[in-house]
Design a protein around this motif. Structure first.
Motif, PDB file in Angstrom:
ATOM      1  N   SER A  43       0.870  -1.181   0.000  1.00  0.00           N
ATOM      2  CA  SER A  43       0.000   0.000   0.000  1.00  0.00           C
ATOM      3  C   SER A  43       0.902   1.225   0.000  1.00  0.00           C
ATOM      4  N   VAL A  44       0.617   2.169  -0.899  1.00  0.00           N
ATOM      5  CA  VAL A  44       1.518   3.297  -1.149  1.00  0.00           C
ATOM      6  C   VAL A  44       0.754   4.606  -0.993  1.00  0.00           C
ATOM      7  N   LEU A  45       1.389   5.571  -0.326  1.00  0.00           N
ATOM      8  CA  LEU A  45       0.870   6.929  -0.245  1.00  0.00           C
ATOM      9  C   LEU A  45       1.881   7.841  -0.917  1.00  0.00           C
ATOM     10  N   ASP A  46       1.453   8.537  -1.968  1.00  0.00           N
ATOM     11  CA  ASP A  46       2.315   9.445  -2.723  1.00  0.00           C
ATOM     12  C   ASP A  46       1.851  10.869  -2.430  1.00  0.00           C
ATOM     13  N   ILE A  47       2.615  11.577  -1.590  1.00  0.00           N
ATOM     14  CA  ILE A  47       2.225  12.899  -1.101  1.00  0.00           C
ATOM     15  C   ILE A  47       2.798  13.973  -2.023  1.00  0.00           C
ATOM     16  N   GLY A  48       1.910  14.763  -2.624  1.00  0.00           N
ATOM     17  CA  GLY A  48       2.360  15.743  -3.600  1.00  0.00           C
ATOM     18  C   GLY A  48       2.800  15.047  -4.871  1.00  0.00           C
ATOM     19  N   CYS A  49       1.900  14.263  -5.444  1.00  0.00           N
ATOM     20  CA  CYS A  49       2.258  13.317  -6.512  1.00  0.00           C
ATOM     21  C   CYS A  49       2.523  13.978  -7.853  1.00  0.00           C
ATOM     22  N   GLY A  50       2.167  15.249  -8.028  1.00  0.00           N
ATOM     23  CA  GLY A  50       2.386  15.897  -9.310  1.00  0.00           C
ATOM     24  C   GLY A  50       1.629  15.189 -10.424  1.00  0.00           C
ATOM     25  N   ALA A  51       2.328  14.871 -11.504  1.00  0.00           N
ATOM     26  CA  ALA A  51       1.712  14.205 -12.655  1.00  0.00           C
ATOM     27  C   ALA A  51       1.506  12.718 -12.432  1.00  0.00           C
ATOM     28  N   GLY A  52       1.874  12.220 -11.255  1.00  0.00           N
ATOM     29  CA  GLY A  52       1.626  10.816 -10.933  1.00  0.00           C
ATOM     30  C   GLY A  52       2.697   9.860 -11.393  1.00  0.00           C
ATOM     31  N   LEU A  53       3.881  10.353 -11.707  1.00  0.00           N
ATOM     32  CA  LEU A  53       4.927   9.481 -12.233  1.00  0.00           C
ATOM     33  C   LEU A  53       5.298   8.385 -11.235  1.00  0.00           C
ATOM     34  N   CYS A  54       5.441   8.746  -9.965  1.00  0.00           N
ATOM     35  CA  CYS A  54       5.781   7.738  -8.953  1.00  0.00           C
ATOM     36  C   CYS A  54       4.582   6.854  -8.626  1.00  0.00           C
ATOM     37  N   SER A  55       3.399   7.450  -8.562  1.00  0.00           N
ATOM     38  CA  SER A  55       2.188   6.692  -8.231  1.00  0.00           C
ATOM     39  C   SER A  55       1.943   5.567  -9.220  1.00  0.00           C
ATOM     40  N   PHE A  56       1.964   5.898 -10.506  1.00  0.00           N
ATOM     41  CA  PHE A  56       1.645   4.897 -11.527  1.00  0.00           C
ATOM     42  C   PHE A  56       2.788   3.906 -11.718  1.00  0.00           C
ATOM     43  N   LEU A 103      -1.838  16.970   2.590  1.00  0.00           N
ATOM     44  CA  LEU A 103      -1.624  15.922   3.583  1.00  0.00           C
ATOM     45  C   LEU A 103      -2.384  16.236   4.863  1.00  0.00           C
ATOM     46  N   GLN A 104      -2.357  17.496   5.279  1.00  0.00           N
ATOM     47  CA  GLN A 104      -3.009  17.874   6.525  1.00  0.00           C
ATOM     48  C   GLN A 104      -4.512  17.626   6.473  1.00  0.00           C
ATOM     49  N   GLU A 105      -5.104  17.670   5.284  1.00  0.00           N
ATOM     50  CA  GLU A 105      -6.536  17.436   5.121  1.00  0.00           C
ATOM     51  C   GLU A 105      -6.879  15.959   4.938  1.00  0.00           C
ATOM     52  N   PHE A 106      -5.877  15.141   4.694  1.00  0.00           N
ATOM     53  CA  PHE A 106      -6.106  13.732   4.360  1.00  0.00           C
ATOM     54  C   PHE A 106      -6.466  12.912   5.590  1.00  0.00           C
ATOM     55  N   ASP A 107      -7.533  12.127   5.470  1.00  0.00           N
ATOM     56  CA  ASP A 107      -7.951  11.202   6.523  1.00  0.00           C
ATOM     57  C   ASP A 107      -7.797   9.777   6.007  1.00  0.00           C
ATOM     58  N   PRO A 108      -6.806   9.044   6.489  1.00  0.00           N
ATOM     59  CA  PRO A 108      -6.587   7.682   5.981  1.00  0.00           C
ATOM     60  C   PRO A 108      -7.609   6.675   6.463  1.00  0.00           C
ATOM     61  N   GLY A 109      -8.466   7.068   7.395  1.00  0.00           N
ATOM     62  CA  GLY A 109      -9.487   6.148   7.884  1.00  0.00           C
ATOM     63  C   GLY A 109      -8.917   4.907   8.549  1.00  0.00           C
ATOM     64  N   ASP A 119       8.149  12.970  -3.290  1.00  0.00           N
ATOM     65  CA  ASP A 119       9.060  13.234  -4.393  1.00  0.00           C
ATOM     66  C   ASP A 119       8.994  14.721  -4.740  1.00  0.00           C
ATOM     67  N   ASP A 120      10.018  15.463  -4.320  1.00  0.00           N
ATOM     68  CA  ASP A 120      10.077  16.910  -4.530  1.00  0.00           C
ATOM     69  C   ASP A 120       8.881  17.636  -3.907  1.00  0.00           C
ATOM     70  N   SER A 121       8.415  17.163  -2.772  1.00  0.00           N
ATOM     71  CA  SER A 121       7.244  17.788  -2.154  1.00  0.00           C
ATOM     72  C   SER A 121       7.402  18.076  -0.667  1.00  0.00           C
ATOM     73  N   VAL A 122       8.467  17.609  -0.037  1.00  0.00           N
ATOM     74  CA  VAL A 122       8.584  17.778   1.412  1.00  0.00           C
ATOM     75  C   VAL A 122       8.625  19.253   1.787  1.00  0.00           C
ATOM     76  N   ASN A 123       9.247  20.086   0.968  1.00  0.00           N
ATOM     77  CA  ASN A 123       9.337  21.515   1.283  1.00  0.00           C
ATOM     78  C   ASN A 123       8.021  22.250   1.072  1.00  0.00           C
ATOM     79  N   HIS A 124       7.075  21.605   0.364  1.00  0.00           N
ATOM     80  CA  HIS A 124       5.774  22.236   0.126  1.00  0.00           C
ATOM     81  C   HIS A 124       4.738  21.883   1.197  1.00  0.00           C
ATOM     82  N   LEU A 125       5.076  21.015   2.120  1.00  0.00           N
ATOM     83  CA  LEU A 125       4.112  20.655   3.160  1.00  0.00           C
ATOM     84  C   LEU A 125       3.735  21.869   4.001  1.00  0.00           C
ATOM     85  N   ASP A 126       4.697  22.744   4.223  1.00  0.00           N
ATOM     86  CA  ASP A 126       4.452  24.034   4.885  1.00  0.00           C
ATOM     87  C   ASP A 126       5.583  24.950   4.445  1.00  0.00           C
ATOM     88  N   GLU A 127       5.399  25.628   3.316  1.00  0.00           N
ATOM     89  CA  GLU A 127       6.491  26.404   2.727  1.00  0.00           C
ATOM     90  C   GLU A 127       6.965  27.528   3.635  1.00  0.00           C
TER      91      GLU A 127
END
Length: 247
Positions: A43-56, A103-109, A119-127
């Motif tokens: 099971s994979v969570l891709d945070i800030g996936c952009g065009a989905g290159l890593c997800s797919f 991510l802050q809005e995401f509820d994994p249930g 992937d290139d998104s850690v700095n965008h979690l709270d710029e």
């Protein structure tokens, strides 16, 4: 359809929609980022996936479920959702879903993830916090809270993968634009050492940092230039992996 066939179809779709400079360079990049990672049944969570290159790529490599988070309106590159949808339409994979939230809005249930990708998104979690993270305790607390949220979503033994540019590069030290990445704002990045410390405080362990040469230099470039010193004179790109201890 077998994994190899799906992966081939993935690279064909990336080339068709011109989502990367070349399929060979993308393959080289993904092989570097996911070295030693087994997606089979994960099971994979891709945070800030952009065009989905890593997800797919994860789904085509055997992941059982992939959740992609991409709040395009919250600072991401314009148009990435439409690019994501092009890949989704080409590959038609039921196990991949997109949520247009932070991510802050995401509820994994209650769901736990075996592999978590930033992937290139850690700095965008709270710029705003990221800019001052190396000198402001309040900014550090903000990111520690975010990393604890990620830790709580991680399954026992999960791997966390972060790619980004380090704050430190020779060009901005002299007030110059880096010709290899002229648009980067170095003030909105931090070093892997700092990320490792904060993630350790949140509970992650076993950090591994690998430095990247430019994709176009290929394997030879990686052997010669894939180190901290060379990267400082190139583009300061790194891949950090950490893990949640198995229960």
């Amino acid at each position: 359809m077998g994994h190899n066939t799906l992966v081939d179809k993935y690279f064909d779709a990336v080339a068709e929609h011109r989502l990367y400079s070349s399929p060979d360079r993308l393959k080289f990049y993904l092989d570097h980022v996911f070295r030693g990672i087994d997606f089979e049944g994960a099971s994979v969570l891709d945070i800030g996936c952009g065009a989905g290159l890593c997800s797919f790529y994860a789904a085509c490599s055997g992941a059982a479920k992939v959740i992609s988070l991409e709040p395009e309106e919250a600072g991401s590159t314009a148009g990435v959702t439409s690019k994501y949808q092009k890949l989704a339409n080409s590959l038609n994979l039921d196990q991949v879903t997109l949520q247009g939230i932070t991510l802050q809005e995401f509820d994994p249930g209650g769901q736990k993830f075996d592999i978590i990708i930033l992937d290139d998104s850690v700095n965008h979690l709270d710029e705003d916090a990221c800019i001052n993270l190396h000198r402001d305790p309040a900014a550090e607390e903000s990111y520690t809270k975010i990393f604890r949220q990620i830790y709580d979503m991680a399954a026992d033994g999960a791997v966390l993968i972060i790619t980004d540019a380090s704050r430190y590069n020779i060009f901005p030290l002299f007030g110059l634009k880096n010709p290899m990445v002229p648009t980067i704002d170095w003030t909105v990045h931090q070093s892997p050492t700092l990320w490792t410390r904060l993630l350790s405080n949140a509970g992650f362990s076993n950090p591994t940092v690998r430095w990247r040469s430019l994709n176009r230099f290929g394997p030879i470039g990686e052997r010669l230039l894939g180190n901290k010193v060379a990267s400082f004179f190139l583009w300061s790109r790194f891949c950090l992996t950490m893990r949640k201890k198995a229960g």
